[in-house]
Design a protein around this motif. Sequence first.
Motif, PDB file in Angstrom:
ATOM      1  N   HIS A   1      12.785 -11.305 -10.579  1.00  0.00           N
ATOM      2  CA  HIS A   1      13.207 -12.543  -9.905  1.00  0.00           C
ATOM      3  C   HIS A   1      12.672 -12.621  -8.479  1.00  0.00           C
ATOM      4  N   HIS A   2      12.996 -11.678  -7.658  1.00  0.00           N
ATOM      5  CA  HIS A   2      12.362 -11.593  -6.337  1.00  0.00           C
ATOM      6  C   HIS A   2      11.973 -10.139  -6.110  1.00  0.00           C
ATOM      7  N   LEU A   3      10.915  -9.973  -5.356  1.00  0.00           N
ATOM      8  CA  LEU A   3      10.377  -8.631  -5.155  1.00  0.00           C
ATOM      9  C   LEU A   3       9.967  -8.475  -3.709  1.00  0.00           C
ATOM     10  N   GLU A   4      10.451  -7.434  -3.080  1.00  0.00           N
ATOM     11  CA  GLU A   4      10.035  -7.113  -1.726  1.00  0.00           C
ATOM     12  C   GLU A   4       8.808  -6.215  -1.807  1.00  0.00           C
ATOM     13  N   VAL A   5       7.705  -6.681  -1.275  1.00  0.00           N
ATOM     14  CA  VAL A   5       6.481  -5.886  -1.260  1.00  0.00           C
ATOM     15  C   VAL A   5       6.325  -5.331   0.152  1.00  0.00           C
ATOM     16  N   ALA A   6       6.557  -4.047   0.283  1.00  0.00           N
ATOM     17  CA  ALA A   6       6.497  -3.394   1.587  1.00  0.00           C
ATOM     18  C   ALA A   6       5.117  -2.787   1.791  1.00  0.00           C
ATOM     19  N   SER A   7       4.740  -2.655   3.044  1.00  0.00           N
ATOM     20  CA  SER A   7       3.470  -1.997   3.340  1.00  0.00           C
ATOM     21  C   SER A   7       3.525  -0.526   2.932  1.00  0.00           C
ATOM     22  N   ALA A   8       4.735  -0.006   2.727  1.00  0.00           N
ATOM     23  CA  ALA A   8       4.889   1.367   2.243  1.00  0.00           C
ATOM     24  C   ALA A   8       4.359   1.520   0.821  1.00  0.00           C
ATOM     25  N   LEU A   9       4.124   0.395   0.133  1.00  0.00           N
ATOM     26  CA  LEU A   9       3.562   0.436  -1.214  1.00  0.00           C
ATOM     27  C   LEU A   9       2.181   1.077  -1.200  1.00  0.00           C
ATOM     28  N   ALA A  10       1.416   0.857  -0.138  1.00  0.00           N
ATOM     29  CA  ALA A  10       0.095   1.494  -0.026  1.00  0.00           C
ATOM     30  C   ALA A  10       0.246   3.009   0.068  1.00  0.00           C
ATOM     31  N   PHE A  11       1.228   3.472   0.835  1.00  0.00           N
ATOM     32  CA  PHE A  11       1.493   4.907   0.925  1.00  0.00           C
ATOM     33  C   PHE A  11       1.941   5.453  -0.429  1.00  0.00           C
ATOM     34  N   ASP A  12       2.861   4.724  -1.082  1.00  0.00           N
ATOM     35  CA  ASP A  12       3.330   5.148  -2.400  1.00  0.00           C
ATOM     36  C   ASP A  12       2.192   5.216  -3.409  1.00  0.00           C
ATOM     37  N   PHE A  13       1.267   4.256  -3.353  1.00  0.00           N
ATOM     38  CA  PHE A  13       0.132   4.275  -4.271  1.00  0.00           C
ATOM     39  C   PHE A  13      -0.771   5.474  -3.979  1.00  0.00           C
ATOM     40  N   GLY A  14      -0.929   5.808  -2.701  1.00  0.00           N
ATOM     41  CA  GLY A  14      -1.689   6.998  -2.337  1.00  0.00           C
ATOM     42  C   GLY A  14      -1.045   8.257  -2.880  1.00  0.00           C
ATOM     43  N   VAL A  15       0.275   8.354  -2.746  1.00  0.00           N
ATOM     44  CA  VAL A  15       1.012   9.511  -3.280  1.00  0.00           C
ATOM     45  C   VAL A  15       0.869   9.548  -4.797  1.00  0.00           C
ATOM     46  N   TYR A  16       0.962   8.384  -5.441  1.00  0.00           N
ATOM     47  CA  TYR A  16       0.796   8.289  -6.895  1.00  0.00           C
ATOM     48  C   TYR A  16      -0.562   8.850  -7.320  1.00  0.00           C
ATOM     49  N   CYS A  17      -1.619   8.427  -6.644  1.00  0.00           N
ATOM     50  CA  CYS A  17      -2.966   8.904  -6.980  1.00  0.00           C
ATOM     51  C   CYS A  17      -3.116  10.402  -6.730  1.00  0.00           C
ATOM     52  N   VAL A  18      -2.520  10.899  -5.649  1.00  0.00           N
ATOM     53  CA  VAL A  18      -2.578  12.333  -5.352  1.00  0.00           C
ATOM     54  C   VAL A  18      -1.862  13.130  -6.435  1.00  0.00           C
ATOM     55  N   VAL A  19      -0.693  12.670  -6.851  1.00  0.00           N
ATOM     56  CA  VAL A  19       0.077  13.392  -7.871  1.00  0.00           C
ATOM     57  C   VAL A  19      -0.654  13.379  -9.208  1.00  0.00           C
ATOM     58  N   VAL A  20      -1.120  12.203  -9.640  1.00  0.00           N
ATOM     59  CA  VAL A  20      -1.819  12.113 -10.928  1.00  0.00           C
ATOM     60  C   VAL A  20      -3.105  12.936 -10.885  1.00  0.00           C
ATOM     61  N   GLY A  21      -3.907  12.747  -9.844  1.00  0.00           N
ATOM     62  CA  GLY A  21      -5.163  13.485  -9.734  1.00  0.00           C
ATOM     63  C   GLY A  21      -4.954  14.982  -9.631  1.00  0.00           C
ATOM     64  N   GLY A  22      -3.986  15.392  -8.828  1.00  0.00           N
ATOM     65  CA  GLY A  22      -3.724  16.816  -8.641  1.00  0.00           C
ATOM     66  C   GLY A  22      -3.176  17.484  -9.892  1.00  0.00           C
ATOM     67  N   LEU A  23      -2.164  16.881 -10.498  1.00  0.00           N
ATOM     68  CA  LEU A  23      -1.585  17.485 -11.697  1.00  0.00           C
ATOM     69  C   LEU A  23      -2.560  17.522 -12.864  1.00  0.00           C
ATOM     70  N   LEU A  24      -3.326  16.452 -13.059  1.00  0.00           N
ATOM     71  CA  LEU A  24      -4.295  16.452 -14.162  1.00  0.00           C
ATOM     72  C   LEU A  24      -5.431  17.438 -13.904  1.00  0.00           C
ATOM     73  N   THR A  25      -5.816  17.608 -12.652  1.00  0.00           N
ATOM     74  CA  THR A  25      -6.824  18.619 -12.334  1.00  0.00           C
ATOM     75  C   THR A  25      -6.292  20.015 -12.670  1.00  0.00           C
ATOM     76  N   ILE A  26      -5.074  20.295 -12.229  1.00  0.00           N
ATOM     77  CA  ILE A  26      -4.474  21.599 -12.508  1.00  0.00           C
ATOM     78  C   ILE A  26      -4.343  21.834 -14.007  1.00  0.00           C
ATOM     79  N   LEU A  27      -3.838  20.844 -14.733  1.00  0.00           N
ATOM     80  CA  LEU A  27      -3.646  20.998 -16.170  1.00  0.00           C
ATOM     81  C   LEU A  27      -4.981  21.173 -16.893  1.00  0.00           C
ATOM     82  N   SER A  28      -6.028  20.462 -16.461  1.00  0.00           N
ATOM     83  CA  SER A  28      -7.330  20.582 -17.101  1.00  0.00           C
ATOM     84  C   SER A  28      -7.957  21.938 -16.841  1.00  0.00           C
ATOM     85  N   VAL A  29      -7.864  22.409 -15.611  1.00  0.00           N
ATOM     86  CA  VAL A  29      -8.465  23.708 -15.273  1.00  0.00           C
ATOM     87  C   VAL A  29      -7.706  24.841 -15.945  1.00  0.00           C
TER      88      VAL A  29
END
Length: 154
Positions: free
Chosen positions: A122-150
């Motif tokens: 219905h309504h959504l607050e889009v905070a500039s912190a979303l960019a930080f959260d997306f960065g953390v998301y990419c770090v977690v996905v990239g880091g964990l998948l790298t570790i699991l693959s290696v």
Amino acid sequence: MTTIIMRTTTRVVVPIILVVAVSLFVEGHNLPGGGFIAGVLTTTAFVVVYVAFGLDFLERGVLGREVEPGKTPSRDRVVAAYRRLFAVGLALAVGSGLVPLALGYPFLSQSYVVLEGIPIYHHLEVASALAFDFGVYCVVVGGLLTILSVVGAE
């Protein structure tokens, strides 16, 4: 070799995991959730797909790469993609903290915009912190998948 039950269950469970991950990511700055837990859930979905269908399917179906039939996919190419995702996420997270600093505000300051008429939310607050959260998301996905693959290659 996985069973048909595992593959069928994967086809049902992975979309549910990804929808929950997106929901937790979007609501993360106001409610429990955010980039970290969404990244962990996304990694879980990747791992379930990998276990059920194998690296060949993951490389062709998810990463959109051409793999010669009968030839084993290059684990190095997959790991390189995960490492790039990690690096992009780290740069985005650090950059989102430095932008307010460049504008004369304290480090990691944020503002927000309210979007009205969004389906489901219905309504959504889009905070500039979303960019930080997306960065953390990419770090977690990239880091964990790298570790699991290696580790999985060992």
